[in-house]
Design a protein around this motif. Structure first.
Motif, mmCIF file in Angstrom:
data_model
loop_
_atom_site.group_PDB
_atom_site.id
_atom_site.type_symbol
_atom_site.label_atom_id
_atom_site.label_comp_id
_atom_site.label_asym_id
_atom_site.label_seq_id
_atom_site.Cartn_x
_atom_site.Cartn_y
_atom_site.Cartn_z
ATOM 1 N N GLN A 1 0.831 -1.212 0.000
ATOM 2 C CA GLN A 1 0.000 0.000 0.000
ATOM 3 C C GLN A 1 0.866 1.261 0.000
ATOM 4 O O GLN A 1 0.551 2.222 -0.699
ATOM 5 N N ARG A 2 1.952 1.259 0.786
ATOM 6 C CA ARG A 2 2.863 2.412 0.789
ATOM 7 C C ARG A 2 3.493 2.599 -0.590
ATOM 8 O O ARG A 2 3.590 3.706 -1.105
ATOM 9 N N TYR A 3 3.931 1.503 -1.193
ATOM 10 C CA TYR A 3 4.537 1.523 -2.528
ATOM 11 C C TYR A 3 3.557 2.095 -3.548
ATOM 12 O O TYR A 3 3.892 2.979 -4.323
ATOM 13 N N GLU A 4 2.328 1.581 -3.542
ATOM 14 C CA GLU A 4 1.313 2.048 -4.485
ATOM 15 C C GLU A 4 1.015 3.527 -4.286
ATOM 16 O O GLU A 4 0.872 4.273 -5.249
ATOM 17 N N SER A 5 0.945 3.962 -3.032
ATOM 18 C CA SER A 5 0.685 5.367 -2.733
ATOM 19 C C SER A 5 1.812 6.252 -3.261
ATOM 20 O O SER A 5 1.561 7.303 -3.861
ATOM 21 N N LEU A 6 3.043 5.800 -3.061
ATOM 22 C CA LEU A 6 4.205 6.545 -3.565
ATOM 23 C C LEU A 6 4.190 6.656 -5.083
ATOM 24 O O LEU A 6 4.391 7.730 -5.643
ATOM 25 N N ILE A 7 3.949 5.551 -5.742
ATOM 26 C CA ILE A 7 3.940 5.514 -7.209
ATOM 27 C C ILE A 7 2.819 6.389 -7.767
ATOM 28 O O ILE A 7 3.022 7.146 -8.716
ATOM 29 N N LYS A 8 1.641 6.285 -7.159
ATOM 30 C CA LYS A 8 0.496 7.041 -7.675
ATOM 31 C C LYS A 8 0.639 8.542 -7.451
ATOM 32 O O LYS A 8 0.135 9.330 -8.238
ATOM 33 N N SER A 9 1.323 8.925 -6.382
ATOM 34 C CA SER A 9 1.441 10.357 -6.089
ATOM 35 C C SER A 9 2.715 10.989 -6.664
ATOM 36 O O SER A 9 2.900 12.199 -6.565
ATOM 37 N N ALA A 10 3.565 10.202 -7.290
ATOM 38 C CA ALA A 10 4.811 10.730 -7.855
ATOM 39 C C ALA A 10 4.515 11.692 -9.003
ATOM 40 O O ALA A 10 3.571 11.492 -9.772
ATOM 41 N N ASN A 11 5.341 12.730 -9.117
ATOM 42 C CA ASN A 11 5.192 13.686 -10.222
ATOM 43 C C ASN A 11 5.865 13.165 -11.495
ATOM 44 O O ASN A 11 5.592 13.671 -12.579
ATOM 45 N N GLU A 12 6.738 12.185 -11.342
ATOM 46 C CA GLU A 12 7.436 11.605 -12.487
ATOM 47 C C GLU A 12 6.562 10.510 -13.100
ATOM 48 O O GLU A 12 5.868 9.788 -12.402
ATOM 49 N N GLY A 13 6.631 10.396 -14.412
ATOM 50 C CA GLY A 13 5.904 9.342 -15.096
ATOM 51 C C GLY A 13 6.584 8.006 -14.891
ATOM 52 O O GLY A 13 7.781 7.866 -15.102
ATOM 53 N N ILE A 14 5.819 7.018 -14.469
ATOM 54 C CA ILE A 14 6.365 5.681 -14.210
ATOM 55 C C ILE A 14 5.499 4.672 -14.950
ATOM 56 O O ILE A 14 4.276 4.740 -14.912
#
Length: 186
Positions: A133-146
């Protein structure tokens, strides 16, 4: 003599295992159990649980599930990997995984049950879920395209990638990532 030694070995194995072993009758009443199973119930001695229903030390929210499992074993002859929360005399919850087989002994149906404490596994699963959940939250809120690709096919994109590329998530997931690279840069 050799048969007696084998029997003694198996008896020692069951009595010293950190896995609970219990034999119940067709009504779910305890006929016999090893010390680990007695410990899981919160009792000190086998004599305290013989003749009592295994449902007694099943958590309230699991009682129906456990009763259905007892019936299922009688009908199918076995159950595998059933997870049930046990509750001891002090109210402590211990998640256990149950494997059981019904057999006829001296003309009577009995169920041989193995109950393994899975507390550690549950804690690991919960920690993994929190990490995910922490990982997903980080990825979803990142300003960089992943994005994640497998065999060139895009399998995952974060919201920033969708915004940068200018296509819908659905459109991106159905394409190869090379489709979004200028032909000269491929």
């Amino acid at each position: 003599m050799e048969c007696r030694q084998t029997e003694d070995r198996y008896h020692t194995l069951i009595e010293t295992a950190n896995t609970g072993f219990v034999i119940i009758d067709r009504d779910g009443l305890v006929l016999d159990a090893n010390p680990e199973y007695v410990r899981l119930t919160g009792h000190k001695d086998l004599s305290e649980i013989v003749g009592r229903s295994v449902i007694e030390w099943t958590a309230d929210w699991e009682k129906e599930k456990n009763a259905a499992a007892i019936k299922a074993v009688l009908k199918r002859g076995f159950i595998r990997n059933l997870e049930i929360d046990h509750v001891d005399l002090k109210g402590n919850i211990t998640p256990v995984e149950i494997n059981a087989t019904s057999i006829k002994i001296e003309g009577k149906i009995q169920t041989l049950t193995i109950c393994r404490d899975i507390s550690e596994r549950r804690h690991t699963e919960e920690a993994l879920q929190e990490s995910r959940q922490r990982y997903e939250s980080l990825i979803k809120s990142a300003n960089e395209g992943i994005f994640v690709a497998q065999a060139s096919m895009i399998r995952f994109v974060n919201p920033a990638f969708v915004r940068i590329i200018g296509h819908s998530k659905h459109d991106l997931i159905t394409k190869t990532f090379t489709e979004f690279i200028h032909p000269e840069d491929r």
